[in-house]
Design a protein around this motif. Structure first.
Motif, mmCIF file in Angstrom:
data_model
loop_
_atom_site.group_PDB
_atom_site.id
_atom_site.type_symbol
_atom_site.label_atom_id
_atom_site.label_comp_id
_atom_site.label_asym_id
_atom_site.label_seq_id
_atom_site.Cartn_x
_atom_site.Cartn_y
_atom_site.Cartn_z
ATOM 1 N N LYS A 148 9.296 3.247 0.610
ATOM 2 C CA LYS A 148 8.129 2.381 0.440
ATOM 3 C C LYS A 148 8.403 1.010 1.053
ATOM 4 C CE LYS A 148 4.095 1.081 -1.169
ATOM 5 N NZ LYS A 148 4.117 -0.359 -0.912
ATOM 6 N N SER A 149 9.609 0.490 0.893
ATOM 7 C CA SER A 149 9.968 -0.794 1.491
ATOM 8 C C SER A 149 9.912 -0.726 3.016
ATOM 9 C CB SER A 149 11.371 -1.215 1.042
ATOM 10 O OG SER A 149 11.422 -1.449 -0.350
ATOM 11 N N CYS A 169 4.899 -6.114 7.751
ATOM 12 C CA CYS A 169 5.321 -7.514 7.829
ATOM 13 C C CYS A 169 5.881 -7.842 9.212
ATOM 14 C CB CYS A 169 6.346 -7.815 6.749
ATOM 15 S SG CYS A 169 5.679 -7.778 5.067
ATOM 16 N N ILE A 211 1.199 -8.910 2.139
ATOM 17 C CA ILE A 211 1.004 -7.733 2.985
ATOM 18 C C ILE A 211 1.842 -6.571 2.466
ATOM 19 C CG2 ILE A 211 1.350 -6.760 5.281
ATOM 20 C CD1 ILE A 211 0.708 -9.449 6.451
ATOM 21 N N LYS A 212 1.207 -5.446 2.269
ATOM 22 C CA LYS A 212 1.904 -4.216 1.895
ATOM 23 C C LYS A 212 1.134 -3.043 2.466
ATOM 24 C CE LYS A 212 -0.408 -4.033 -2.619
ATOM 25 N NZ LYS A 212 -0.209 -3.976 -4.093
ATOM 26 N N TYR A 213 1.848 -1.949 2.647
ATOM 27 C CA TYR A 213 1.206 -0.766 3.223
ATOM 28 C C TYR A 213 0.188 -0.222 2.224
ATOM 29 C CZ TYR A 213 0.838 3.012 6.567
ATOM 30 O OH TYR A 213 0.370 3.874 7.539
ATOM 31 N N TRP A 249 -3.643 -6.507 4.910
ATOM 32 C CA TRP A 249 -3.251 -5.736 6.084
ATOM 33 C C TRP A 249 -4.387 -5.594 7.094
ATOM 34 C CZ3 TRP A 249 -5.825 -1.000 6.748
ATOM 35 C CH2 TRP A 249 -6.579 -0.571 5.651
ATOM 36 N N ARG A 282 4.925 7.430 -2.662
ATOM 37 C CA ARG A 282 4.428 6.183 -3.242
ATOM 38 C C ARG A 282 4.226 6.311 -4.747
ATOM 39 N NH1 ARG A 282 -0.943 4.594 -5.487
ATOM 40 N NH2 ARG A 282 -1.159 2.350 -5.089
ATOM 41 N N ASP A 313 6.334 -1.285 3.981
ATOM 42 C CA ASP A 313 5.906 -2.666 3.767
ATOM 43 C C ASP A 313 6.516 -3.599 4.810
ATOM 44 O OD1 ASP A 313 4.440 -1.847 1.589
ATOM 45 O OD2 ASP A 313 5.977 -2.384 0.126
#
Length: 286
Positions: free
Chosen positions: A76-77, A84, A99-101, A123, A151, A80
């Motif tokens: 998950k990181s 970024c 901002i994150k997916y 995003w 996720r 993200d």
């Protein structure tokens, strides 16, 4: 200098996170291999139920779930950090903290995210071309199930230590007297695993899946289950419970492998934006 300005080259972060997830996967495989080499299957007689036995299979160590949690977190990181990185490439100095997916529970919810408030979907400020590319990854249930499962596991793992072990034994039935050819079940009603339903006969009987804690009932005079459901020859199957809304029925190692592959595919798909500058970036920044 802030950490936001001390930039790592684009896409190095996502790649390193995925590399780490691979490391966790190999740890999981080693742990499960060690477990399989030592685990035993037992049929425990039930004292108050004649001709009945309880299936007993020792569960894998809880470290399996700790490793999966680390694996999911790194994946998950990776997503993200990917966004970024693209944000930093397109808008130097633009804050990436929001901002994150994006993920959604279904396609309809995701469609609403495309038109909802920008403050909740930062995003979308990175360019319509990127929004289109992210939409093509279908980050929702029944779209990209492997990505969505990763996720969901990551989100749950942040709030509770999951212990979703359903341990099953895949065992070959060795006595043709046990078989009901019409119903394709052995005569105590246990279903035969789908991937071996064509193997019939005394030399190559069908395989039956027995879950830990399951009860086997037999008619009086029939042999105990260890006679024709040989406990010495079985393959342990470690799965998430069937009733889990997202992960139900998935084997632990298969979940990890599919999550890595799905995340890697997204990173590779969006790698094209390393050198593409959008013409419609929001002038107010992120």
């Amino acid at each position: 200098m802030t950490s936001e300005n001390a930039e790592t080259p684009p896409f190095v972060g996502p790649d390193r996170k995925i590399d780490r997830a691979h490391h966790h996967f190999y740890q999981l495989e080693d742990l499960l291999a060690n477990y399989r080499s030592k685990v035993n299957l037992h049929y425990i007689p039930i004292s108050h139920e004649p001709n009945s036995w309880k299936v007993s299979i020792r569960k894998p160590p809880i470290e399996c779930m700790l490793i999966l949690g680390d694996l999911a977190h790194n994946l998950k990181s990776a997503l993200d950090i990917l966004l970024c990185d693209i944000s930093r490439l397109r808008r130097r100095g633009c804050s990436v903290k929001s901002i994150k997916y994006p993920f959604a529970k279904d396609a309809g919810t995701f469609e609403r995210m495309l038109t909802g408030p920008l403050k909740d979907n930062a995003w979308r400020k990175l360019g319509s071309d990127l929004v289109t590319a992210i939409s093509e990854t279908k980050p929702y249930a029944a779209g990209n199930d492997d990505l969505y499962a990763m996720r969901e596991f990551n989100n749950t793992d942040k709030h509770e230590l999951l212990q979703p072990f359903t341990v099953m034994a895949s065992i070959q039935v060795t006595s043709t007297a046990m078989l009901d050819y019409h119903s394709r079940k052995i005569n105590e009603g246990l279903g035969i695993t789908e991937y071996e339903t064509d193997m019939w006969g005394p030399m190559a009987g069908p395989f039956v899946a027995l879950a830990d804690g399951e009860t086997i009932h037999r008619e009086a005079g029939m042999p105990p289950p260890h006679i024709d459901l040989t406990p010495e020859k079985f393959t342990p199957i470690i799965r998430f419970p069937q009733d889990h809304p997202v992960l139900g029925g998935m084997e632990l190692a298969d979940f990890a492998r599919r999550a890595i592959n799905a995340t890697t595919a997204v990173v590779d798909q969006l790698r094209q934006f390393r050198s593409i500058q959008s013409v419609d970036i929001n002038p107010q920044g992120c």
